[in-house]
Structure formats: C-alpha cells, structure tokens
Design a protein around this motif. Structure first.
Motif, mmCIF file in Angstrom:
data_model
loop_
_atom_site.group_PDB
_atom_site.id
_atom_site.type_symbol
_atom_site.label_atom_id
_atom_site.label_comp_id
_atom_site.label_asym_id
_atom_site.label_seq_id
_atom_site.Cartn_x
_atom_site.Cartn_y
_atom_site.Cartn_z
ATOM 1 N N ASN A 6 61.416 -28.368 13.395
ATOM 2 C CA ASN A 6 61.864 -27.330 12.467
ATOM 3 C C ASN A 6 61.382 -25.943 12.865
ATOM 4 O OD1 ASN A 6 59.173 -27.611 11.972
ATOM 5 N ND2 ASN A 6 59.353 -27.913 9.751
ATOM 6 N N GLY A 7 60.905 -25.793 14.098
ATOM 7 C CA GLY A 7 60.431 -24.501 14.550
ATOM 8 C C GLY A 7 58.977 -24.223 14.245
ATOM 9 N N THR A 8 58.327 -25.155 13.550
ATOM 10 C CA THR A 8 56.909 -25.001 13.212
ATOM 11 C C THR A 8 56.132 -26.180 13.778
ATOM 12 O OG1 THR A 8 57.472 -23.848 11.162
ATOM 13 C CG2 THR A 8 55.245 -24.732 11.343
ATOM 14 N N ALA A 9 55.025 -25.889 14.475
ATOM 15 C CA ALA A 9 54.221 -26.963 15.058
ATOM 16 C C ALA A 9 53.578 -27.789 13.956
ATOM 17 C CB ALA A 9 53.149 -26.378 15.972
ATOM 18 N N GLY A 10 53.635 -29.111 14.111
ATOM 19 C CA GLY A 10 53.048 -29.999 13.125
ATOM 20 C C GLY A 10 53.161 -31.434 13.555
ATOM 21 N N MET A 15 58.556 -32.950 12.662
ATOM 22 C CA MET A 15 57.902 -31.829 13.338
ATOM 23 C C MET A 15 57.418 -32.246 14.724
ATOM 24 S SD MET A 15 55.686 -30.437 10.069
ATOM 25 C CE MET A 15 55.256 -28.865 10.816
ATOM 26 N N LEU A 16 57.241 -31.245 15.607
ATOM 27 C CA LEU A 16 56.756 -31.452 16.969
ATOM 28 C C LEU A 16 55.674 -30.416 17.261
ATOM 29 C CD1 LEU A 16 60.191 -31.892 18.798
ATOM 30 C CD2 LEU A 16 58.603 -33.725 18.207
ATOM 31 N N ARG A 17 54.868 -30.739 18.303
ATOM 32 C CA ARG A 17 53.847 -29.791 18.740
ATOM 33 C C ARG A 17 53.808 -29.808 20.271
ATOM 34 N NH1 ARG A 17 49.415 -27.881 15.955
ATOM 35 N NH2 ARG A 17 49.612 -29.578 14.427
ATOM 36 N N ASP A 34 55.903 -35.785 22.888
ATOM 37 C CA ASP A 34 55.271 -34.800 22.002
ATOM 38 C C ASP A 34 53.826 -34.598 22.462
ATOM 39 O OD1 ASP A 34 54.699 -33.085 19.968
ATOM 40 O OD2 ASP A 34 54.940 -34.540 18.344
ATOM 41 N N CYS A 35 53.637 -33.677 23.411
ATOM 42 C CA CYS A 35 52.344 -33.512 24.075
ATOM 43 C C CYS A 35 51.233 -33.154 23.097
ATOM 44 C CB CYS A 35 52.468 -32.440 25.162
ATOM 45 S SG CYS A 35 50.903 -31.969 25.944
ATOM 46 N N GLY A 36 51.465 -32.180 22.241
ATOM 47 C CA GLY A 36 50.414 -31.709 21.350
ATOM 48 C C GLY A 36 49.960 -32.738 20.340
ATOM 49 N N ASN A 37 50.822 -33.692 20.001
ATOM 50 C CA ASN A 37 50.474 -34.742 19.042
ATOM 51 C C ASN A 37 50.109 -36.055 19.721
ATOM 52 O OD1 ASN A 37 50.786 -33.293 16.565
ATOM 53 N ND2 ASN A 37 53.026 -33.445 16.810
ATOM 54 N N ASN A 38 50.096 -36.083 21.059
ATOM 55 C CA ASN A 38 49.726 -37.289 21.816
ATOM 56 C C ASN A 38 50.560 -38.504 21.372
ATOM 57 O OD1 ASN A 38 47.633 -35.916 23.237
ATOM 58 N ND2 ASN A 38 46.300 -36.168 21.445
ATOM 59 N N ARG A 39 51.857 -38.307 21.361
ATOM 60 C CA ARG A 39 52.735 -39.383 20.902
ATOM 61 C C ARG A 39 54.123 -39.218 21.534
ATOM 62 N NH1 ARG A 39 53.950 -37.411 14.606
ATOM 63 N NH2 ARG A 39 55.056 -35.471 15.186
ATOM 64 N N VAL A 40 54.940 -40.254 21.380
ATOM 65 C CA VAL A 40 56.340 -40.230 21.797
ATOM 66 C C VAL A 40 57.189 -40.455 20.564
ATOM 67 C CG1 VAL A 40 58.125 -41.363 23.170
ATOM 68 C CG2 VAL A 40 55.842 -41.023 24.129
#
Length: 413
Positions: A6-10, A15-17, A34-40
């Motif tokens: 949605n354009g916001t990191a989370g 949401m994505l980061r 999703d690098c910042g959240n350590n997930r796929v």
C-alpha cells in the motif's frame, strides 16, 4: 497500477518492507521476496491480501535474513536467495533446507557465496546464482542418482540431499543442517583413494561425463582434461556439434510426411514408404482416387483415404457409380420419351407434307393451293351486290294515268 503493498512499509498481510525479487508462476500467482520482513509473500490471482509462504520464526523450519530472489522449479518447489545468510535454500516434500553455500559463512570458495542476489534454473535443473559480493555468477549442476537422493555439483563441491538431510562437502569436513531443527553438527567423510570418486562410500563418480551426461543422441562422452569443457563427445554418424546436438541424418523425423517411413539408401539419398492414400518423394501428395472415375446421373466423386465413393444427388439414384435409377425415375423417363416421339412424328409429317407440296408445284406443275385461291377469287367477282328499293306511291281512287311518274329510291348495301 499497484497490485501488492500500500506504499507504506509494514509487516501486515497487505504490506511490504523493502521488497526485492518477484516471480510469477503459470497460474499468474505472484511470489515476492520481502527482504525487510525476512519472509516470502504470495499474492494469488484474484486476491488483494497476501499470504506468507515462509518466514523466519520459531514455527518455521529455517531462518532467513533478507531474501532477495525467489523462484519455483518445474515441480512447484520454492527456492530462495538468502542474501545475508550467504546461501540458497529450497523446499521439498519434507520442508525447507540449505542447497548451496551451507558453510554458514561468506567466502569465495566454489562452495561458498557472498551476498547472493538472484538465482535461476536452466532446462536441466542446474542452478545459476548471481554471487554479487564475489562479482561472479556460479553454476551448480544438478544430478539425480537414485529415487531418494539428488546431488548439486560444482567442480570441487558436491551437495547431497537425501530425504531430510542436506550435506555440503568441502575439503575435509561437512556441515549438516537438519530440516526439523536449527542445530548444526560437523562430521568427517572418508578420503577416497581416487579423485574421480565422491560420496560417503566413494561409490559416486565425479567425472563430468557421469555427472552432466552432456552428449546427446546416444553419443559417447569421453573425459578430456585438456579441453575447456573437460570432455569430448564421440558422435554417431549423422550427428555433429560439441554435444552431438545437431542432426544431419538423411532420414529424420519429418523427412517423410503423414507417418511415412524413411529408408536411407545412401549417404545422400533416401526412399519414403508412404501410407495408404499418399504419394510423392516425401509422401506429401494425397492420391486422387477420383481422377479417372465417372459418376453417372450428376453424381459427385469423393476421394477417401484409400478408395473413392460416388455421392448421388438424390435418393432416386444408387449404386457404385449412381447408375441405378429408381422406379419413379424410370416411369418419368418413359412418359417423357413418349411425348418426345409424338412431337418428332408430328414434325416429320409436317416436313413430308411441305416437301410433297413443293414437288407437286415445282416438279409436276400441280399447285392445288393455287387453284383453290383462283376459284375463290372468281366467286367474289360473280357475287351480285344486293339493292334495296324503296317505292313511294300515293293511293287514289282515280285511275292512274298511263304516264304517271313513280319515285323509286335505290340504296346499295
């Protein structure tokens, strides 16, 4: 158009980061590293919220630090570039495990990675890794040597995946990662007497010909350390190329069309044995069985695969060539012929009459028609024109004089 995030990191389901890599499968489902959240994350076709496929946590079988690339193989298993853990991890029926770079440290050895950025497969299942920290691209060869065991091979590195244990061999020791937990342990492998043998029992050939099997079309692979490839292919007659991949045989799969059989008569000539209904040098010409066939009564000839048939225009005709007529058609033809004969007889009689009259007139000097015309003209000339007379007189008791005048008016008709 924004389809994910949605354009916001989370870390919410929508949401994505710092998303890095993406992959779209054949079902148009989107996988996101999703690098910042350590997930796929997985965004399925037709949905707006994402589902977490794998992430670092106590309930997961593997920990990730900034995944940067994600891809699915032909069997639908997920493979991930674990950027900060310097490795490639993948999934199978038993969960996730380490595939490449399983030394738990970065490095430049052939079995090590440093900040792997992306990965991809070729058609043989070999893995190509963009080893960004080492400024190189690594290729890890895939070989399946049993129903339960798969090997990833890289020059001096062999990674063996057997059910739920992944083992990476490097120099004198190996480090094993259990899919069911995060603990690690080191074991020593026996030193094989020959460098061409690998494995815990030294029963797996390490030659490039046995591992890659690069030579195609039943050619023979010969190990040759003097060449860049490390092997040479001994091609069968009719094949050439570095891996005998080019087929120059006279008889190939499509030399004879429509399932014809090709027979090579010499190095430059061949003969095609065609199936029924086909002819020509390559069996490319369909035989026209109607070429010399005549269908009667306006029937149409239709060529079949190995024969022909005559299509009759109505049900009143039948037979191989539509030559048999029904009783109704025969009756109509007889009636039509009868009327035709009558008309012909009438015309012949008229012609005979005209010829006879001409013979009498010009050959014998007898013209019955002329005499008849003359007699009619004579009758017209002798005909008396009737006259109507009107007589006016006056009655008197006196005796009419002898020289009295009577007025008579004549009227012609």
């Amino acid at each position: 158009t924004t389809i994910a995030g949605n354009g916001t990191a989370g870390s919410g389901p929508y949401m994505l980061r710092i998303p890095r890599g993406i992959f779209v499968d054949v079902g148009l489902n989107l996988y996101i590293a999703d690098c910042g959240n350590n997930r796929v994350q997985l965004l399925q076709q037709g949905y707006t919220n994402m589902t977490t496929v794998v992430e670092s946590g106590s309930n997961q079988t593997i920990r990730m630090q900034c995944p940067t690339s994600v891809i699915l193989d032909a069997d639908g298993y997920l493979f991930i570039a674990d950027y900060n853990n310097q490795r490639i991890i993948g999934s199978n029926a038993n969960g996730y495990r380490c595939i490449v770079g399983c030394t738990n440290a970065n490095g430049s050895a052939s079995n090590q990675l440093y900040q792997p950025w992306s990965l991809s497969f070729d058609s043989h299942g070999n893995i190509f890794v963009n080893d960004a920290g080492n400024s190189r691209v690594q290729k890890f060869l895939f070989i399946s040597n049993s129903c339960d065991e798969a090997i990833v091979y890289n020059d001096t590195t062999t990674s063996t995946t057997n059910l739920n244990i992944t083992t990476t061999t490097s120099s004198l020791y190996t480090r094993s990662y259990q899919n069911s937990g995060l603990s690690t342990s080191s074991i020593f492998l026996p030193t094989c007497q020959t460098p061409l043998s690998i494995g815990s029992n030294c029963n797996t050939s390490a030659s490039i010909c046995d591992i890659r099997q690069p030579c195609q079309n039943n050619s023979t692979c010969l190990n040759d350390n003097t060449t860049i490839r490390g092997y040479n292919c001994n091609c069968l007659p009719g094949f050439n190329g570095t891996e005998c991949q080019y087929d120059y045989r006279i008889c190939q799969l499509r030399t004879c069309s429509y399932n014809g059989i090709c027979y090579q008569s010499s190095n430059t000539t061949f003969t095609c044995s065609c199936n029924d209904g086909w002819q020509g040098a390559h069996c490319e010409i369909k035989i026209n069985y109607c070429k010399n066939i005549t269908c009667y009564n306006q029937g149409v000839c239709q060529s079949l695969s190995s024969n022909y048939t005559c299509l009759c225009i109505t049900e009143n005709y039948s037979g191989r060539y539509c030559e048999i007529k029904s009783g109704k058609i025969v009756t109509l033809e007889r009636v039509s012929k009868s009327f035709g004969y009558i008309a012909i007889i009438f015309l012949i009689g008229t012609a005979i009459f005209i010829i006879t009259m001409d013979l009498l007139k010009y050959y014998f000097g007898i013209d019955p028609i002329r005499k008849r015309i003359r007699s009619r003209r004579r009758v017209k000339k002798k005909k008396v024109i009737p006259v109507v007379q009107k007589i006016y007189y006056k009655s008197s008791s006196k005796k009419r004089p002898v020289n009295s005048v009577v007025l008579i008016e004549e009227t012609n008709i």
